[in-house]
Design a protein around this motif. Structure first.
Motif, PDB file in Angstrom:
ATOM      1  N   PHE A  58    -108.340  31.345 -75.030  1.00 21.95           N
ATOM      2  CA  PHE A  58    -107.319  31.463 -75.930  1.00 21.95           C
ATOM      3  C   PHE A  58    -106.229  30.580 -75.023  1.00 21.95           C
ATOM      4  CE2 PHE A  58    -103.344  32.787 -77.627  1.00 21.95           C
ATOM      5  CZ  PHE A  58    -102.919  32.030 -78.390  1.00 21.95           C
ATOM      6  N   CYS A  59    -106.456  31.353 -73.636  1.00 23.05           N
ATOM      7  CA  CYS A  59    -104.879  31.352 -73.150  1.00 23.05           C
ATOM      8  C   CYS A  59    -105.253  30.158 -71.992  1.00 23.05           C
ATOM      9  CB  CYS A  59    -104.786  33.093 -71.954  1.00 23.05           C
ATOM     10  SG  CYS A  59    -104.671  34.309 -72.507  1.00 23.05           S
ATOM     11  N   ALA A  60    -106.499  30.484 -71.838  1.00 22.49           N
ATOM     12  CA  ALA A  60    -106.684  28.733 -70.895  1.00 22.49           C
ATOM     13  C   ALA A  60    -106.222  27.736 -71.580  1.00 22.49           C
ATOM     14  CB  ALA A  60    -108.144  28.562 -70.191  1.00 22.49           C
ATOM     15  N   ILE A  61    -106.549  27.814 -72.925  1.00 15.56           N
ATOM     16  CA  ILE A  61    -106.232  26.577 -74.129  1.00 15.56           C
ATOM     17  C   ILE A  61    -105.088  26.255 -73.887  1.00 15.56           C
ATOM     18  CG2 ILE A  61    -106.890  25.369 -76.109  1.00 15.56           C
ATOM     19  CD1 ILE A  61    -109.341  25.331 -73.815  1.00 15.56           C
ATOM     20  N   LEU A  62    -104.350  27.550 -75.156  1.00 20.19           N
ATOM     21  CA  LEU A  62    -102.362  27.253 -74.912  1.00 20.19           C
ATOM     22  C   LEU A  62    -101.527  26.832 -73.756  1.00 20.19           C
ATOM     23  CD1 LEU A  62     -99.973  28.270 -76.079  1.00 20.19           C
ATOM     24  CD2 LEU A  62    -100.114  30.830 -75.089  1.00 20.19           C
ATOM     25  N   PHE A  63    -102.408  27.194 -72.282  1.00 17.61           N
ATOM     26  CA  PHE A  63    -101.743  27.029 -70.557  1.00 17.61           C
ATOM     27  C   PHE A  63    -101.888  24.793 -71.216  1.00 17.61           C
ATOM     28  CE2 PHE A  63    -101.758  31.615 -69.589  1.00 17.61           C
ATOM     29  CZ  PHE A  63    -101.004  31.818 -70.355  1.00 17.61           C
ATOM     30  N   ILE A  64    -103.265  24.591 -71.366  1.00 19.44           N
ATOM     31  CA  ILE A  64    -103.433  23.374 -70.577  1.00 19.44           C
ATOM     32  C   ILE A  64    -102.396  22.934 -72.173  1.00 19.44           C
ATOM     33  CG2 ILE A  64    -105.273  21.713 -71.216  1.00 19.44           C
ATOM     34  CD1 ILE A  64    -107.566  24.415 -70.482  1.00 19.44           C
ATOM     35  N   LEU A 111     -91.834  23.506 -68.157  1.00 16.30           N
ATOM     36  CA  LEU A 111     -93.298  23.907 -69.591  1.00 16.30           C
ATOM     37  C   LEU A 111     -94.464  23.459 -67.555  1.00 16.30           C
ATOM     38  CD1 LEU A 111     -92.761  22.575 -72.059  1.00 16.30           C
ATOM     39  CD2 LEU A 111     -92.664  24.351 -71.572  1.00 16.30           C
ATOM     40  N   SER A 112     -94.257  22.254 -66.911  1.00 16.32           N
ATOM     41  CA  SER A 112     -95.722  21.664 -65.821  1.00 16.32           C
ATOM     42  C   SER A 112     -95.701  22.953 -64.819  1.00 16.32           C
ATOM     43  CB  SER A 112     -94.684  20.470 -64.625  1.00 16.32           C
ATOM     44  OG  SER A 112     -94.320  19.636 -65.956  1.00 16.32           O
ATOM     45  N   ALA A 113     -94.262  23.714 -64.975  1.00 17.44           N
ATOM     46  CA  ALA A 113     -94.828  24.544 -63.406  1.00 17.44           C
ATOM     47  C   ALA A 113     -95.184  26.225 -64.575  1.00 17.44           C
ATOM     48  CB  ALA A 113     -93.458  25.262 -62.852  1.00 17.44           C
ATOM     49  N   PHE A 114     -94.866  26.216 -65.594  1.00 10.94           N
ATOM     50  CA  PHE A 114     -95.411  27.409 -66.228  1.00 10.94           C
ATOM     51  C   PHE A 114     -97.255  27.348 -66.523  1.00 10.94           C
ATOM     52  CE2 PHE A 114     -96.635  28.955 -70.363  1.00 10.94           C
ATOM     53  CZ  PHE A 114     -96.310  30.307 -70.145  1.00 10.94           C
ATOM     54  N   SER A 115     -97.586  25.894 -67.233  1.00 12.16           N
ATOM     55  CA  SER A 115     -98.557  26.366 -67.337  1.00 12.16           C
ATOM     56  C   SER A 115     -99.391  25.708 -65.962  1.00 12.16           C
ATOM     57  CB  SER A 115     -98.756  24.548 -68.426  1.00 12.16           C
ATOM     58  OG  SER A 115     -98.364  23.515 -67.241  1.00 12.16           O
ATOM     59  N   VAL A 116     -99.162  25.411 -64.886  1.00 12.98           N
ATOM     60  CA  VAL A 116    -100.464  24.989 -63.979  1.00 12.98           C
ATOM     61  C   VAL A 116     -99.969  26.977 -63.331  1.00 12.98           C
ATOM     62  CG1 VAL A 116    -100.754  24.411 -61.840  1.00 12.98           C
ATOM     63  CG2 VAL A 116     -99.685  23.100 -63.724  1.00 12.98           C
ATOM     64  N   PHE A 163    -108.734  13.750 -68.851  1.00 13.12           N
ATOM     65  CA  PHE A 163    -109.407  14.654 -67.914  1.00 13.12           C
ATOM     66  C   PHE A 163    -109.291  16.748 -68.883  1.00 13.12           C
ATOM     67  CE2 PHE A 163    -107.308  12.394 -64.019  1.00 13.12           C
ATOM     68  CZ  PHE A 163    -108.555  12.371 -63.371  1.00 13.12           C
ATOM     69  N   PRO A 164    -109.225  16.822 -70.114  1.00  9.55           N
ATOM     70  CA  PRO A 164    -108.733  17.711 -70.339  1.00  9.55           C
ATOM     71  C   PRO A 164    -110.232  18.599 -70.580  1.00  9.55           C
ATOM     72  CG  PRO A 164    -106.728  16.179 -71.976  1.00  9.55           C
ATOM     73  CD  PRO A 164    -107.371  15.531 -70.126  1.00  9.55           C
ATOM     74  N   PRO A 165    -111.454  17.713 -70.714  1.00  5.80           N
ATOM     75  CA  PRO A 165    -112.126  18.560 -70.742  1.00  5.80           C
ATOM     76  C   PRO A 165    -113.553  18.970 -69.542  1.00  5.80           C
ATOM     77  CG  PRO A 165    -112.756  15.511 -71.363  1.00  5.80           C
ATOM     78  CD  PRO A 165    -111.041  16.044 -71.321  1.00  5.80           C
ATOM     79  N   MET A 166    -112.589  18.002 -69.196  1.00  2.00           N
ATOM     80  CA  MET A 166    -113.568  18.621 -67.225  1.00  2.00           C
ATOM     81  C   MET A 166    -112.464  19.480 -66.903  1.00  2.00           C
ATOM     82  SD  MET A 166    -113.217  15.010 -65.677  1.00  2.00           S
ATOM     83  CE  MET A 166    -113.820  16.164 -63.698  1.00  2.00           C
ATOM     84  N   ILE A 167    -111.053  20.344 -67.360  1.00  2.00           N
ATOM     85  CA  ILE A 167    -109.782  21.073 -66.872  1.00  2.00           C
ATOM     86  C   ILE A 167    -110.307  22.184 -67.182  1.00  2.00           C
ATOM     87  CG2 ILE A 167    -108.151  22.325 -67.191  1.00  2.00           C
ATOM     88  CD1 ILE A 167    -106.638  19.642 -67.169  1.00  2.00           C
ATOM     89  N   GLY A 168    -111.071  21.681 -68.762  1.00  2.00           N
ATOM     90  CA  GLY A 168    -112.121  23.197 -69.676  1.00  2.00           C
ATOM     91  C   GLY A 168    -113.222  23.498 -69.060  1.00  2.00           C
ATOM     92  N   TRP A 169    -113.693  22.798 -68.943  1.00  2.00           N
ATOM     93  CA  TRP A 169    -115.596  22.862 -68.358  1.00  2.00           C
ATOM     94  C   TRP A 169    -114.819  23.571 -66.312  1.00  2.00           C
ATOM     95  CZ3 TRP A 169    -119.924  20.960 -69.823  1.00  2.00           C
ATOM     96  CH2 TRP A 169    -121.366  21.607 -68.842  1.00  2.00           C
TER      97      TRP A 169
END
Length: 318
Positions: A58-64, A111-116, A163-169
């Motif tokens: 959940f947290c990972a998807i939120l930050f993505i 938000l960029s810095a926060f998410s990464v 890129f998002p599905p690669m990040i999720g993987w």
């Protein structure tokens, strides 16, 4: 930037009363685009062979999602001048005077810095680094460079949305694999026909804004040819994915049906006469564009179904 500086009163909100509201900043995140980012990232995460704790997922998807929204805010900051002269984008927060350029820039960078950082803390730093590169690619490579320089802008720049599905993987596995690259390629190849179909019926917007879309630089006939070629290549890739570890019978059925419709739609666009298109207000092109939205969601939805069935011992070809 071309035409008008984003620091002029037209883009800073000077002369407008009231402060920016929550909804104005939320609009900077491009929520419709964020929906696709969240969904494909979630599919990449859930399709991975490594289980992830629900809270971490959940947290990972939120930050993505936040990272994707940050990209949108920075894109709107840089493109405020062309947004102001395009009917489709004139009501966005900056050209509408609801948010200043400086506010959008600060918001996007924060938000960029926060998410990464928080994605790295919540999952792993490889996934965080991939998110950081995605933001950089979309904002710098696509928005600041390719979009105003080459008619192939959406072809190369489409990688940012892939890129998002690669990040999720990567959140689940800590790396990349053939499967995550396939999901990347599916989105990458889908992007050109999707956006060129849009460009066919809003060409005047791009003309006025001076954006070198293919329809502007080479004409609508060239764009129609490109849509057909890319759609045929996409169909081969999409159907072939059914026979990989992320595919299966359910995915194959979805891919066969949707790609038959998609190729038929691309063929109909290819054989269209410009006068006829103008007469019926690009009805076929608009229909293809709407189908393209369903196309990607349905393919990734089928991948998700196959992943669930596999965990239940019923998925894939085994």
């Amino acid at each position: 930037m071309s035409d008008v500086s984003i620091n002029s009163p037209e883009f800073t909100g000077q002369g407008f009363e009231g402060e920016a509201q929550f909804g104005d900043f939320f609009a900077l995140l491009k929520p419709r685009v964020m929906t696709l980012v969240v969904f494909t990232a979630a599919v990449g995460l859930l399709a991975a062979p490594v289980p992830v704790h629900p809270f971490v997922a959940f947290c990972a998807i939120l930050f993505i999602a936040v990272g994707g929204g940050a990209s949108g805010a920075l894109n709107m900051w840089w493109d405020a001048d062309i947004d102001a002269v395009m009917k489709r984008t004139a009501r966005r927060p900056i050209p509408a005077g609801k948010v200043t350029g400086d506010e959008a820039l600060a918001f996007g960078l924060t938000l960029s810095a926060f998410s990464v950082v928080f994605l790295g803390l919540a999952s792993n730093w490889f996934a965080a680094g991939l998110l950081a590169f995605t933001i950089f690619f979309y904002v710098v490579i696509y928005t600041m460079w390719l979009k105003r320089w080459t008619p192939q802008n959406i072809v190369i720049g489409g990688a940012a949305g892939a890129f998002p599905p690669m990040i999720g993987w990567a959140v689940a596995t800590g790396g990349i694999s053939v499967e995550s690259v396939l999901m990347f390629c599916l989105t990458f190849m889908w992007t050109p026909p999707h956006f060129w179909a849009l460009a066919l019926f809003i060409r005047k917007d791009y003309d006025h804004a001076g954006v070198p879309m293919l329809t502007v630089t080479h004409g609508r006939r060239s764009a129609r040819n490109h849509i057909l070629v890319y759609t045929l290549l996409l169909a081969v890739l999409a159907i072939a994915t059914a026979f990989t570890s992320v595919g299966g019978p359910v995915y194959l059925v979805v891919a066969l049906v949707l790609n038959a419709l998609f190729v038929k739609g691309a063929y109909d666009i290819w054989r269209r006469d410009e006068d006829v298109s103008e007469t019926d207000n690009f009805s076929v092109e608009k229909k293809f564009f709407k189908l393209s939205l369903l196309y990607l969601f349905a393919h990734f939805g089928a991948i998700l179904i196959e992943a669930v069935l596999t965990r239940m011992g019923m998925g894939g070809w085994t």
